[in-house]
Write a protein that holds these residues in place. Sequence first.
Motif, PDB file in Angstrom:
ATOM      1  N   VAL A 162     114.224  52.410 -39.117  1.00  0.00           N
ATOM      2  CA  VAL A 162     114.306  53.788 -38.622  1.00  0.00           C
ATOM      3  C   VAL A 162     113.990  53.833 -37.129  1.00  0.00           C
ATOM      4  O   VAL A 162     114.675  54.502 -36.346  1.00  0.00           O
ATOM      5  N   LEU A 163     112.951  53.097 -36.734  1.00  0.00           N
ATOM      6  CA  LEU A 163     112.540  53.081 -35.329  1.00  0.00           C
ATOM      7  C   LEU A 163     113.549  52.351 -34.454  1.00  0.00           C
ATOM      8  O   LEU A 163     113.766  52.725 -33.307  1.00  0.00           O
ATOM      9  N   MET A 164     114.152  51.296 -35.018  1.00  0.00           N
ATOM     10  CA  MET A 164     115.159  50.528 -34.282  1.00  0.00           C
ATOM     11  C   MET A 164     116.407  50.386 -35.155  1.00  0.00           C
ATOM     12  O   MET A 164     116.571  49.379 -35.845  1.00  0.00           O
ATOM     13  N   PRO A 165     117.273  51.410 -35.178  1.00  0.00           N
ATOM     14  CA  PRO A 165     118.448  51.393 -36.063  1.00  0.00           C
ATOM     15  C   PRO A 165     119.518  50.415 -35.583  1.00  0.00           C
ATOM     16  O   PRO A 165     120.533  50.800 -35.000  1.00  0.00           O
ATOM     17  N   LYS A 166     119.258  49.147 -35.802  1.00  0.00           N
ATOM     18  CA  LYS A 166     120.196  48.095 -35.414  1.00  0.00           C
ATOM     19  C   LYS A 166     120.327  47.091 -36.550  1.00  0.00           C
ATOM     20  O   LYS A 166     119.450  46.981 -37.404  1.00  0.00           O
ATOM     21  N   ILE A 167     121.410  46.327 -36.522  1.00  0.00           N
ATOM     22  CA  ILE A 167     121.596  45.277 -37.512  1.00  0.00           C
ATOM     23  C   ILE A 167     120.479  44.244 -37.416  1.00  0.00           C
ATOM     24  O   ILE A 167     119.982  43.750 -38.429  1.00  0.00           O
ATOM     25  N   SER A 168     120.041  43.948 -36.187  1.00  0.00           N
ATOM     26  CA  SER A 168     118.980  42.955 -35.980  1.00  0.00           C
ATOM     27  C   SER A 168     117.688  43.366 -36.679  1.00  0.00           C
ATOM     28  O   SER A 168     116.941  42.504 -37.170  1.00  0.00           O
ATOM     29  N   SER A 169     117.404  44.649 -36.739  1.00  0.00           N
ATOM     30  CA  SER A 169     116.187  45.134 -37.393  1.00  0.00           C
ATOM     31  C   SER A 169     116.196  44.826 -38.878  1.00  0.00           C
ATOM     32  O   SER A 169     115.180  44.407 -39.448  1.00  0.00           O
ATOM     33  N   ILE A 170     117.343  45.021 -39.518  1.00  0.00           N
ATOM     34  CA  ILE A 170     117.470  44.720 -40.952  1.00  0.00           C
ATOM     35  C   ILE A 170     117.223  43.242 -41.205  1.00  0.00           C
ATOM     36  O   ILE A 170     116.516  42.860 -42.147  1.00  0.00           O
ATOM     37  N   ILE A 171     117.776  42.400 -40.344  1.00  0.00           N
ATOM     38  CA  ILE A 171     117.617  40.951 -40.500  1.00  0.00           C
ATOM     39  C   ILE A 171     116.160  40.543 -40.315  1.00  0.00           C
ATOM     40  O   ILE A 171     115.621  39.731 -41.090  1.00  0.00           O
ATOM     41  N   LEU A 172     115.496  41.091 -39.301  1.00  0.00           N
ATOM     42  CA  LEU A 172     114.099  40.744 -39.039  1.00  0.00           C
ATOM     43  C   LEU A 172     113.184  41.151 -40.189  1.00  0.00           C
ATOM     44  O   LEU A 172     112.278  40.404 -40.576  1.00  0.00           O
ATOM     45  N   VAL A 173     113.408  42.329 -40.734  1.00  0.00           N
ATOM     46  CA  VAL A 173     112.600  42.814 -41.859  1.00  0.00           C
ATOM     47  C   VAL A 173     112.699  41.846 -43.030  1.00  0.00           C
ATOM     48  O   VAL A 173     111.688  41.445 -43.624  1.00  0.00           O
ATOM     49  N   ARG A 174     113.900  41.435 -43.362  1.00  0.00           N
ATOM     50  CA  ARG A 174     114.093  40.525 -44.490  1.00  0.00           C
ATOM     51  C   ARG A 174     113.493  39.142 -44.208  1.00  0.00           C
ATOM     52  O   ARG A 174     112.931  38.507 -45.098  1.00  0.00           O
ATOM     53  N   THR A 175     113.633  38.687 -42.974  1.00  0.00           N
ATOM     54  CA  THR A 175     113.093  37.369 -42.610  1.00  0.00           C
ATOM     55  C   THR A 175     111.577  37.334 -42.743  1.00  0.00           C
ATOM     56  O   THR A 175     111.008  36.396 -43.330  1.00  0.00           O
ATOM     57  N   PHE A 176     110.902  38.346 -42.209  1.00  0.00           N
ATOM     58  CA  PHE A 176     109.441  38.405 -42.296  1.00  0.00           C
ATOM     59  C   PHE A 176     108.981  38.471 -43.746  1.00  0.00           C
ATOM     60  O   PHE A 176     108.026  37.798 -44.151  1.00  0.00           O
ATOM     61  N   ALA A 177     109.652  39.288 -44.546  1.00  0.00           N
ATOM     62  CA  ALA A 177     109.251  39.479 -45.949  1.00  0.00           C
ATOM     63  C   ALA A 177     109.404  38.191 -46.751  1.00  0.00           C
ATOM     64  O   ALA A 177     108.499  37.788 -47.487  1.00  0.00           O
ATOM     65  N   ILE A 178     110.551  37.516 -46.616  1.00  0.00           N
ATOM     66  CA  ILE A 178     110.790  36.289 -47.376  1.00  0.00           C
ATOM     67  C   ILE A 178     109.844  35.176 -46.941  1.00  0.00           C
ATOM     68  O   ILE A 178     109.343  34.405 -47.770  1.00  0.00           O
ATOM     69  N   THR A 179     109.549  35.105 -45.644  1.00  0.00           N
ATOM     70  CA  THR A 179     108.615  34.085 -45.141  1.00  0.00           C
ATOM     71  C   THR A 179     107.227  34.274 -45.752  1.00  0.00           C
ATOM     72  O   THR A 179     106.574  33.302 -46.168  1.00  0.00           O
ATOM     73  N   ALA A 180     106.763  35.500 -45.818  1.00  0.00           N
ATOM     74  CA  ALA A 180     105.458  35.781 -46.420  1.00  0.00           C
ATOM     75  C   ALA A 180     105.434  35.402 -47.896  1.00  0.00           C
ATOM     76  O   ALA A 180     104.452  34.843 -48.402  1.00  0.00           O
ATOM     77  N   VAL A 181     106.531  35.675 -48.601  1.00  0.00           N
ATOM     78  CA  VAL A 181     106.624  35.337 -50.027  1.00  0.00           C
ATOM     79  C   VAL A 181     106.606  33.817 -50.215  1.00  0.00           C
ATOM     80  O   VAL A 181     105.996  33.304 -51.163  1.00  0.00           O
ATOM     81  N   LEU A 182     107.257  33.097 -49.324  1.00  0.00           N
ATOM     82  CA  LEU A 182     107.254  31.635 -49.407  1.00  0.00           C
ATOM     83  C   LEU A 182     105.839  31.076 -49.304  1.00  0.00           C
ATOM     84  O   LEU A 182     105.478  30.109 -49.997  1.00  0.00           O
TER      85      LEU A 182
END
Length: 411
Positions: A162-182
């Motif tokens: 919402v704060l940064m409505p870009k494709i890159s924001s969606i990718i970063l969110v998923r990357t951080f989440a999956i890394t934490a789960v790993l």
Amino acid sequence: MLKKEFTFLLLSHILLHFSSMVISFIGAKFLGPSLWGKWQILNLILIYGPNAQMGVLNAMNRNVPLLRGQGKHEIVKETQSTVFSFQLIVSLLLIILVNLIALLWFPKDLLLPTFLLGVLLFVTMIHLYFQVYMKSTLNFYLFGKQQILLSILLFFLSPIVVLMPKISSIILVRTFAITAVLLLIWKELRFSPIFKLDFAIIKELIRIGWPILSVGLVYTAMTTVDRIIIARYLGSTQLGYYSIAIMVSNLILLIPLIIAQQIYPRMTESWGKTRSMNEIFKWMKRQIITSLLLSMIVIVCMALTVKPIVSYFLPKYISGIPAVYPILLLPILTSFLWAISNAMNSIGKQKLYLYIQIISLVLLIIFDAIAVKFNFGITGIAWATVIAFIMDVLLSLSGIVLISRNVKHAR
């Protein structure tokens, strides 16, 4: 035991898909149909990229429960170490390949998103290894636990889009989440990686897993070729509208997938012990009936709610609603397809199933081409998908009946 596992896994899948839907809704709303359509095109890299492991993970998913059923635990450990090492190397090579593709062919506005997508693809590949590791060893509790954590992280990180409505924001969110789960999985499994590349094992795994992967790849093509055709002939905006049908299909195919994931290792282990087609048919019947009963509840709920939800939250995407209704039939069809796929993979008849899937894919492409030719739009393409899946079910049922007449039952 199976009911408790199913309930827990269903909860974890619901939470994960809810969080993914939240991000998708936010992304669709703030990016708009055109830019959201471009993300759907980039997302195909995440869908097809993991197939670079050439079936090694698929073979591990089949062989580990089979070997466990035969009591060969040392070979299980050796297989797990070899597959991890292979997956790590392939994942690193994928980052290089994705970046190279971006530099050579992608427009400048998609360079940064594609570079970030390479990193997301890497962590996704490692995550896939651990998912197969947990499923093949029947550690469904940890599998569900990590999905719940992933869903929580995705939900609380979604405001970034919402704060940064870009494709890159969606990718970063998923990357951080999956890394934490790993990190959680690593800790819970007390995983001590042993870098080992036994090429004899890898060769054998590819031999076994490639037909299974090919079936999955063709199935993936059947569920994504509509997006490719829409993007190519109708444009990214129409693909943005069609993304409503994509989001709905991702949600409603949840139950058949969960049940298939639970049944597959048990079906394979049972086949390893008994070599009986009666056992295979017992598991198939259980899988199909459970999938159909639960899927019908989801289908009815979605049919009643999709129009008011989209009209209220995503009014720009109302044009995509008619394409949703044909897609609602897919869980009924995939309830049969997943059961037949599990059965054929368990008994080593992957190639026959692969040929059936290829025929079905060719039919789908023909049906889609007809829809485009006669200007049936995205709704026509949705119906083409459903008709192709009906043909797939009929061909697959014929195949499993043919097999049952030729495979000797264990006495």
